[in-house]
Design a protein around this motif. Structure first.
Motif, mmCIF file in Angstrom:
data_model
loop_
_atom_site.group_PDB
_atom_site.id
_atom_site.type_symbol
_atom_site.label_atom_id
_atom_site.label_comp_id
_atom_site.label_asym_id
_atom_site.label_seq_id
_atom_site.Cartn_x
_atom_site.Cartn_y
_atom_site.Cartn_z
ATOM 1 N N THR A 172 0.729 -0.982 0.018
ATOM 2 C CA THR A 172 -0.155 0.038 -0.149
ATOM 3 C C THR A 172 0.960 1.114 -0.049
ATOM 4 O O THR A 172 2.095 1.146 0.114
ATOM 5 N N LEU A 173 0.232 2.552 -0.034
ATOM 6 C CA LEU A 173 1.039 3.683 -0.088
ATOM 7 C C LEU A 173 1.725 3.802 1.262
ATOM 8 O O LEU A 173 2.772 4.495 1.403
ATOM 9 N N GLU A 174 1.125 3.401 2.228
ATOM 10 C CA GLU A 174 1.730 3.382 3.666
ATOM 11 C C GLU A 174 3.135 2.659 3.816
ATOM 12 O O GLU A 174 3.928 2.780 4.374
ATOM 13 N N ASN A 175 3.100 1.571 3.209
ATOM 14 C CA ASN A 175 4.293 0.456 3.408
ATOM 15 C C ASN A 175 4.991 0.296 2.210
ATOM 16 O O ASN A 175 5.894 -0.351 2.028
ATOM 17 N N LEU A 176 4.998 1.414 1.134
ATOM 18 C CA LEU A 176 5.604 1.256 -0.089
ATOM 19 C C LEU A 176 6.858 1.496 0.183
ATOM 20 O O LEU A 176 8.087 0.586 -0.099
ATOM 21 N N ASP A 177 7.394 2.388 1.138
ATOM 22 C CA ASP A 177 8.919 2.673 1.147
ATOM 23 C C ASP A 177 9.681 1.397 1.910
ATOM 24 O O ASP A 177 10.403 1.258 1.612
ATOM 25 N N GLN A 178 8.708 0.998 2.737
ATOM 26 C CA GLN A 178 9.435 -0.233 3.802
ATOM 27 C C GLN A 178 9.487 -1.432 3.051
ATOM 28 O O GLN A 178 10.686 -1.912 2.957
ATOM 29 N N ARG A 179 8.553 -1.574 1.863
ATOM 30 C CA ARG A 179 8.741 -2.903 1.140
ATOM 31 C C ARG A 179 9.785 -2.654 0.041
ATOM 32 O O ARG A 179 10.575 -3.635 -0.193
ATOM 33 N N ILE A 180 10.103 -1.385 -0.293
ATOM 34 C CA ILE A 180 11.222 -1.098 -1.209
ATOM 35 C C ILE A 180 12.373 -1.339 -0.625
ATOM 36 O O ILE A 180 13.513 -1.997 -1.034
ATOM 37 N N GLU A 181 12.626 -0.901 0.611
ATOM 38 C CA GLU A 181 14.019 -0.992 1.205
ATOM 39 C C GLU A 181 13.974 -2.426 1.552
ATOM 40 O O GLU A 181 15.168 -3.029 1.402
ATOM 41 N N GLU A 182 13.031 -3.175 2.119
ATOM 42 C CA GLU A 182 13.181 -4.754 2.325
ATOM 43 C C GLU A 182 13.615 -5.451 0.912
ATOM 44 O O GLU A 182 14.496 -6.411 1.084
ATOM 45 N N ALA A 183 12.890 -5.032 -0.157
ATOM 46 C CA ALA A 183 13.626 -5.879 -1.550
ATOM 47 C C ALA A 183 14.917 -5.351 -1.973
ATOM 48 O O ALA A 183 15.728 -6.084 -2.116
ATOM 49 N N LEU A 184 15.338 -4.209 -1.610
ATOM 50 C CA LEU A 184 16.778 -3.819 -1.632
ATOM 51 C C LEU A 184 17.837 -4.417 -0.753
ATOM 52 O O LEU A 184 18.745 -4.919 -1.182
ATOM 53 N N ASP A 185 17.218 -4.700 0.301
ATOM 54 C CA ASP A 185 18.109 -5.607 1.174
ATOM 55 C C ASP A 185 18.323 -6.816 1.205
ATOM 56 O O ASP A 185 19.195 -7.614 1.607
ATOM 57 N N ASN A 186 17.039 -7.614 0.531
ATOM 58 C CA ASN A 186 17.064 -9.106 0.404
ATOM 59 C C ASN A 186 16.937 -9.179 -1.229
ATOM 60 O O ASN A 186 15.625 -9.467 -1.564
ATOM 61 N N PRO A 187 17.587 -8.925 -1.957
ATOM 62 C CA PRO A 187 17.406 -9.156 -3.484
ATOM 63 C C PRO A 187 17.243 -10.790 -3.678
ATOM 64 O O PRO A 187 18.019 -11.762 -3.174
ATOM 65 N N LYS A 188 16.542 -11.045 -4.695
ATOM 66 C CA LYS A 188 16.310 -12.278 -4.984
ATOM 67 C C LYS A 188 16.483 -12.450 -6.772
ATOM 68 O O LYS A 188 16.218 -11.508 -7.356
ATOM 69 N N ASN A 189 17.249 -13.804 -7.129
ATOM 70 C CA ASN A 189 17.756 -13.651 -8.438
ATOM 71 C C ASN A 189 16.853 -14.827 -8.786
ATOM 72 O O ASN A 189 16.981 -16.156 -8.827
ATOM 73 N N TYR A 190 16.009 -14.647 -10.035
ATOM 74 C CA TYR A 190 15.062 -15.578 -10.547
ATOM 75 C C TYR A 190 15.741 -16.004 -11.982
ATOM 76 O O TYR A 190 15.113 -16.678 -12.631
ATOM 77 N N ASN A 191 17.144 -15.765 -12.262
ATOM 78 C CA ASN A 191 17.645 -15.886 -13.518
ATOM 79 C C ASN A 191 18.432 -17.218 -13.311
ATOM 80 O O ASN A 191 19.755 -17.205 -12.925
ATOM 81 N N PHE A 192 17.747 -18.342 -13.395
ATOM 82 C CA PHE A 192 18.345 -19.535 -13.261
ATOM 83 C C PHE A 192 17.661 -20.699 -14.326
ATOM 84 O O PHE A 192 16.647 -20.444 -14.864
ATOM 85 N N ALA A 193 18.437 -21.903 -14.379
ATOM 86 C CA ALA A 193 17.729 -22.828 -15.265
ATOM 87 C C ALA A 193 17.756 -24.127 -14.223
ATOM 88 O O ALA A 193 18.380 -24.442 -13.491
ATOM 89 N N ILE A 194 16.696 -24.939 -14.932
ATOM 90 C CA ILE A 194 16.402 -26.226 -14.079
ATOM 91 C C ILE A 194 16.406 -27.163 -15.045
ATOM 92 O O ILE A 194 16.053 -27.063 -16.263
ATOM 93 N N ASP A 195 16.419 -28.550 -14.402
ATOM 94 C CA ASP A 195 16.352 -29.794 -15.406
ATOM 95 C C ASP A 195 14.997 -30.252 -15.183
ATOM 96 O O ASP A 195 14.184 -29.392 -14.833
ATOM 97 N N LYS A 196 14.841 -31.610 -15.990
ATOM 98 C CA LYS A 196 13.489 -32.056 -15.926
ATOM 99 C C LYS A 196 12.932 -32.478 -14.577
ATOM 100 O O LYS A 196 11.671 -32.738 -14.468
#
Length: 207
Positions: A172-196
């Motif tokens: 929401t608008l109230e927790n937008l800054d907090q969520r942005i800071e949490e996303a920057l502090d805990n980055p996640k990488n979704y660029n990976f490959a998987i097998d069958k």
């Protein structure tokens, strides 16, 4: 000796002819058996008039009905004649037999009425049972429908509670800054490959 005469002089010829002579009048348009076929009718083939199949079927049905009606009428008249003849011959015996037949008829009608009453009672009982069975099935169906409705209401309530619980984590608008800071502090990488089998086999290094 035969004399052939025609016209208006026939009467006078009859008066003047001798007694021994036989007079034969000529008939116009009549041929003898030994005369040949007329030239206008040589080679003519007699063809019967065409018959409509539908009309033939209707005529056969009507003729069959006519035969049945006539046969029934003949039998009815014959039976009536024989009955009258029998009554005339037997006299009191016929009256006695008629009385016995009338009594037998009354007894059979009484038995028929009793049987109808018995069957009516059985039919009423069967209809009552069928009505009760239908009402029971209707009540069971109403109960089943009510249970399904209650189950559906409970399921919708659980979904609403789950949505309310999930809404606590909405951005929401109230927790937008907090969520942005949490996303920057805990980055996640979704660029990976998987097998069958779904295992991560290769993943790029996040810059």
């Amino acid at each position: 000796m035969f004399q052939v005469i025609g016209g208006r002089i026939v009467q006078a010829a009859r008066l003047l002819s001798p007694r021994s002579a036989v007079l034969v009048e000529a008939v116009r348009g009549r041929k003898s058996r030994t005369d040949p076929i007329a030239k206008s009718k040589e080679g003519r083939i007699k063809v019967p008039p065409p018959v409509d199949p539908v009309e033939m079927v209707v005529l056969k049905e009507r003729f069959s009905e006519y035969q049945q009606i006539m046969r029934a009428l003949r039998l009815e008249f014959k039976e009536e004649v024989l009955r009258k003849k029998y009554e005339e011959e037997t006299g009191s015996l016929a009256e006695e037999r008629a009385r016995q037949e009338a009594e037998e008829h009354r007894a059979l009608m009484a038995w028929n009425d009793q049987e109808n009453q018995r069957l009516l009672k059985l039919r009423m009982l069967r209809l009552q049972k069928e009505k009760e069975e239908a009402e029971r099935k209707q009540v069971e169906a109403d109960i089943q429908r009510e249970q399904e409705q209650q189950e559906l209401i409970k399921q919708r309530e659980r979904e609403i509670l789950q949505l309310q619980e999930d809404a606590k984590n909405f951005i929401t608008l109230e927790n937008l800054d907090q969520r942005i800071e949490e996303a920057l502090d805990n980055p996640k990488n979704y660029n990976f490959a998987i097998d069958k089998q779904g295992r991560v086999v290769k993943q790029t290094v996040q810059q």
